[in-house]
Design a protein around this motif. Structure first.
Motif, PDB file in Angstrom:
ATOM      1  N   TYR A 176       0.843  -1.191   0.000  1.00  0.00           N
ATOM      2  CA  TYR A 176       0.000   0.000   0.000  1.00  0.00           C
ATOM      3  C   TYR A 176       0.882   1.246   0.000  1.00  0.00           C
ATOM      4  O   TYR A 176       1.953   1.260   0.598  1.00  0.00           O
ATOM      5  CB  TYR A 176      -0.865   0.052   1.267  1.00  0.00           C
ATOM      6  CG  TYR A 176      -1.966  -0.955   1.313  1.00  0.00           C
ATOM      7  CD1 TYR A 176      -1.738  -2.266   1.728  1.00  0.00           C
ATOM      8  CD2 TYR A 176      -3.266  -0.594   0.954  1.00  0.00           C
ATOM      9  CE1 TYR A 176      -2.767  -3.193   1.763  1.00  0.00           C
ATOM     10  CE2 TYR A 176      -4.289  -1.515   0.990  1.00  0.00           C
ATOM     11  CZ  TYR A 176      -4.031  -2.810   1.391  1.00  0.00           C
ATOM     12  OH  TYR A 176      -5.047  -3.717   1.425  1.00  0.00           O
ATOM     13  N   TYR A 231       0.470   5.402   0.854  1.00  0.00           N
ATOM     14  CA  TYR A 231      -0.292   6.535   1.348  1.00  0.00           C
ATOM     15  C   TYR A 231       0.630   7.758   1.337  1.00  0.00           C
ATOM     16  O   TYR A 231       1.854   7.624   1.303  1.00  0.00           O
ATOM     17  CB  TYR A 231      -0.743   6.311   2.796  1.00  0.00           C
ATOM     18  CG  TYR A 231      -1.943   5.420   2.954  1.00  0.00           C
ATOM     19  CD1 TYR A 231      -1.819   4.035   2.950  1.00  0.00           C
ATOM     20  CD2 TYR A 231      -3.210   5.961   3.120  1.00  0.00           C
ATOM     21  CE1 TYR A 231      -2.931   3.219   3.097  1.00  0.00           C
ATOM     22  CE2 TYR A 231      -4.325   5.156   3.283  1.00  0.00           C
ATOM     23  CZ  TYR A 231      -4.176   3.782   3.259  1.00  0.00           C
ATOM     24  OH  TYR A 231      -5.279   2.986   3.409  1.00  0.00           O
ATOM     25  N   GLN A 261       0.987  11.819   3.295  1.00  0.00           N
ATOM     26  CA  GLN A 261       0.467  12.720   4.306  1.00  0.00           C
ATOM     27  C   GLN A 261       1.078  14.097   4.082  1.00  0.00           C
ATOM     28  O   GLN A 261       2.292  14.276   4.208  1.00  0.00           O
ATOM     29  CB  GLN A 261       0.780  12.214   5.715  1.00  0.00           C
ATOM     30  CG  GLN A 261       0.122  13.041   6.812  1.00  0.00           C
ATOM     31  CD  GLN A 261       0.360  12.482   8.198  1.00  0.00           C
ATOM     32  OE1 GLN A 261       1.348  11.782   8.437  1.00  0.00           O
ATOM     33  NE2 GLN A 261      -0.530  12.795   9.131  1.00  0.00           N
ATOM     34  N   PRO A 286      -3.666  11.212   6.490  1.00  0.00           N
ATOM     35  CA  PRO A 286      -3.093  10.539   5.318  1.00  0.00           C
ATOM     36  C   PRO A 286      -4.122  10.365   4.202  1.00  0.00           C
ATOM     37  O   PRO A 286      -5.327  10.384   4.429  1.00  0.00           O
ATOM     38  CB  PRO A 286      -2.668   9.175   5.872  1.00  0.00           C
ATOM     39  CG  PRO A 286      -2.541   9.370   7.334  1.00  0.00           C
ATOM     40  CD  PRO A 286      -3.575  10.383   7.688  1.00  0.00           C
ATOM     41  N   TYR A 318       4.274   7.076   2.384  1.00  0.00           N
ATOM     42  CA  TYR A 318       4.461   5.853   3.162  1.00  0.00           C
ATOM     43  C   TYR A 318       4.185   4.625   2.305  1.00  0.00           C
ATOM     44  O   TYR A 318       3.134   4.536   1.657  1.00  0.00           O
ATOM     45  CB  TYR A 318       3.497   5.829   4.349  1.00  0.00           C
ATOM     46  CG  TYR A 318       3.721   6.909   5.375  1.00  0.00           C
ATOM     47  CD1 TYR A 318       3.007   8.100   5.340  1.00  0.00           C
ATOM     48  CD2 TYR A 318       4.645   6.726   6.405  1.00  0.00           C
ATOM     49  CE1 TYR A 318       3.204   9.083   6.301  1.00  0.00           C
ATOM     50  CE2 TYR A 318       4.839   7.706   7.370  1.00  0.00           C
ATOM     51  CZ  TYR A 318       4.123   8.874   7.300  1.00  0.00           C
ATOM     52  OH  TYR A 318       4.314   9.844   8.256  1.00  0.00           O
ATOM     53  N   LEU A 377      -2.357  -1.681   8.941  1.00  0.00           N
ATOM     54  CA  LEU A 377      -1.302  -0.812   8.428  1.00  0.00           C
ATOM     55  C   LEU A 377      -0.295  -0.532   9.536  1.00  0.00           C
ATOM     56  O   LEU A 377      -0.656  -0.111  10.617  1.00  0.00           O
ATOM     57  CB  LEU A 377      -1.908   0.505   7.937  1.00  0.00           C
ATOM     58  CG  LEU A 377      -2.948   0.391   6.822  1.00  0.00           C
ATOM     59  CD1 LEU A 377      -3.533   1.764   6.513  1.00  0.00           C
ATOM     60  CD2 LEU A 377      -2.344  -0.220   5.579  1.00  0.00           C
ATOM     61  N   TRP A 430       2.895   1.779  10.124  1.00  0.00           N
ATOM     62  CA  TRP A 430       3.474   2.950   9.480  1.00  0.00           C
ATOM     63  C   TRP A 430       4.946   3.090   9.834  1.00  0.00           C
ATOM     64  O   TRP A 430       5.311   3.133  10.990  1.00  0.00           O
ATOM     65  CB  TRP A 430       2.707   4.206   9.906  1.00  0.00           C
ATOM     66  CG  TRP A 430       1.267   4.149   9.545  1.00  0.00           C
ATOM     67  CD1 TRP A 430       0.295   3.441  10.185  1.00  0.00           C
ATOM     68  CD2 TRP A 430       0.627   4.792   8.444  1.00  0.00           C
ATOM     69  NE1 TRP A 430      -0.902   3.617   9.540  1.00  0.00           N
ATOM     70  CE2 TRP A 430      -0.737   4.443   8.489  1.00  0.00           C
ATOM     71  CE3 TRP A 430       1.072   5.649   7.438  1.00  0.00           C
ATOM     72  CZ2 TRP A 430      -1.659   4.909   7.557  1.00  0.00           C
ATOM     73  CZ3 TRP A 430       0.153   6.116   6.505  1.00  0.00           C
ATOM     74  CH2 TRP A 430      -1.186   5.745   6.568  1.00  0.00           C
ATOM     75  N   GLY A 431       5.789   3.176   8.809  1.00  0.00           N
ATOM     76  CA  GLY A 431       7.195   3.488   9.014  1.00  0.00           C
ATOM     77  C   GLY A 431       7.407   4.983   8.974  1.00  0.00           C
ATOM     78  O   GLY A 431       6.476   5.765   9.160  1.00  0.00           O
ATOM     79  N   ALA A 432       8.638   5.368   8.706  1.00  0.00           N
ATOM     80  CA  ALA A 432       8.985   6.796   8.705  1.00  0.00           C
ATOM     81  C   ALA A 432       8.639   7.471   7.391  1.00  0.00           C
ATOM     82  O   ALA A 432       8.487   8.690   7.332  1.00  0.00           O
ATOM     83  CB  ALA A 432      10.461   6.971   9.005  1.00  0.00           C
TER      84      ALA A 432
END
Lengths: 117, 107
Positions: free
Chosen positions: B34, B36, B38, B44, B87, B95, B97-99
């Motif tokens: 996926y 996304y 932001q 997001p 992301y 989901l 979420w990383g950095a």
């Protein structure tokens, strides 16, 4: 389509008070809603997942008595931060998904910035 | 922990294609990729997702390598409004979420 709103967009409250944040799906029925928290310059952290009419599932480390989630209808979920303290200050974001879409194809609200004094 | 690796930041000139890479070498067979983004101080926005085949929609294209260990998000004609954190997420349940990659579109 697939618009999610949050209210309020920004709230400042005193320590010890409770704050309610609303999340609404405006043009679709949200079978599942998610609540995230995001600290400055950090990534989103999932707090809980809720399905309409049932109790929310909280992530490890999230106090369910402190962060009360109600998903009473297919278009509304609320997050109540009880007895808020300064460390609860954060950006709270909700998202929603609906039948017929991938579970992780989530539509996000604009977020609510909570500041606890 | 996030199962993806992305560069922390990238620049792209306005009007050019922005290619954002993502490594997900531990992806399993039933996990989707996926994307996304932001924009600062906003929620997001879903961009695209895929499993094995390349995908395209009105926002972007997603190219997934044959071994599925990496992917690239392509914004074909980047505009200043595409400046955001992007992301890449690999999950089949929720989901994580990383950095992300902070993409800056420059005029």
């Amino acid at each position: 389509g697939a618009v999610v709103s949050q209210h309020p967009s920004r709230v400042i409250c005193k320590s010890g008070t409770s704050v309610k944040i609303e999340c609404r799906s405006l043009d679709f029925q949200a079978t599942t809603m998610f609540w995230y928290r995001q600290f400055p310059k950090k990534s989103l952290m999932l707090m809980a997942t809720s399905n309409e009419g049932s109790k929310a599932t909280y992530e490890q480390g999230v106090e369910k008595d402190k962060f009360l989630i109600n998903h009473a209808s297919l278009t509304l979920s609320t997050l109540t931060v009880t007895s808020a303290h300064p460390e609860d200050s954060s950006f709270y974001i909700c998202s929603a998904t609906t039948d017929g879409r991938s579970y992780n194809e989530q539509f996000f609200g604009p977020g609510t910035r909570l500041t606890v004094l | 922990d996030a199962k993806t690796t992305q560069p922390p930041s990238m620049d792209c000139a306005e009007g050019r294609a922005a290619n954002l890479p993502c490594n997900h070498s531990t992806i399993s067979g039933n996990e989707y990729v996926y994307w996304y983004r932001q924009i600062h101080s906003q929620g997001p926005q879903y961009i695209i997702h895929g499993l094995k085949n390349n995908e395209t929609n009105e926002m972007a294209s997603l190219i997934i390598t044959e071994d599925r260990k990496s992917s690239t998000l392509i914004l074909p004609h980047a505009t200043l409004r595409d400046t955001a954190v992007y992301y890449c997420i690999v999950e089949n349940y929720q989901l994580i979420w990383g950095a992300g990659t902070k993409l800056i579109i420059k005029p």
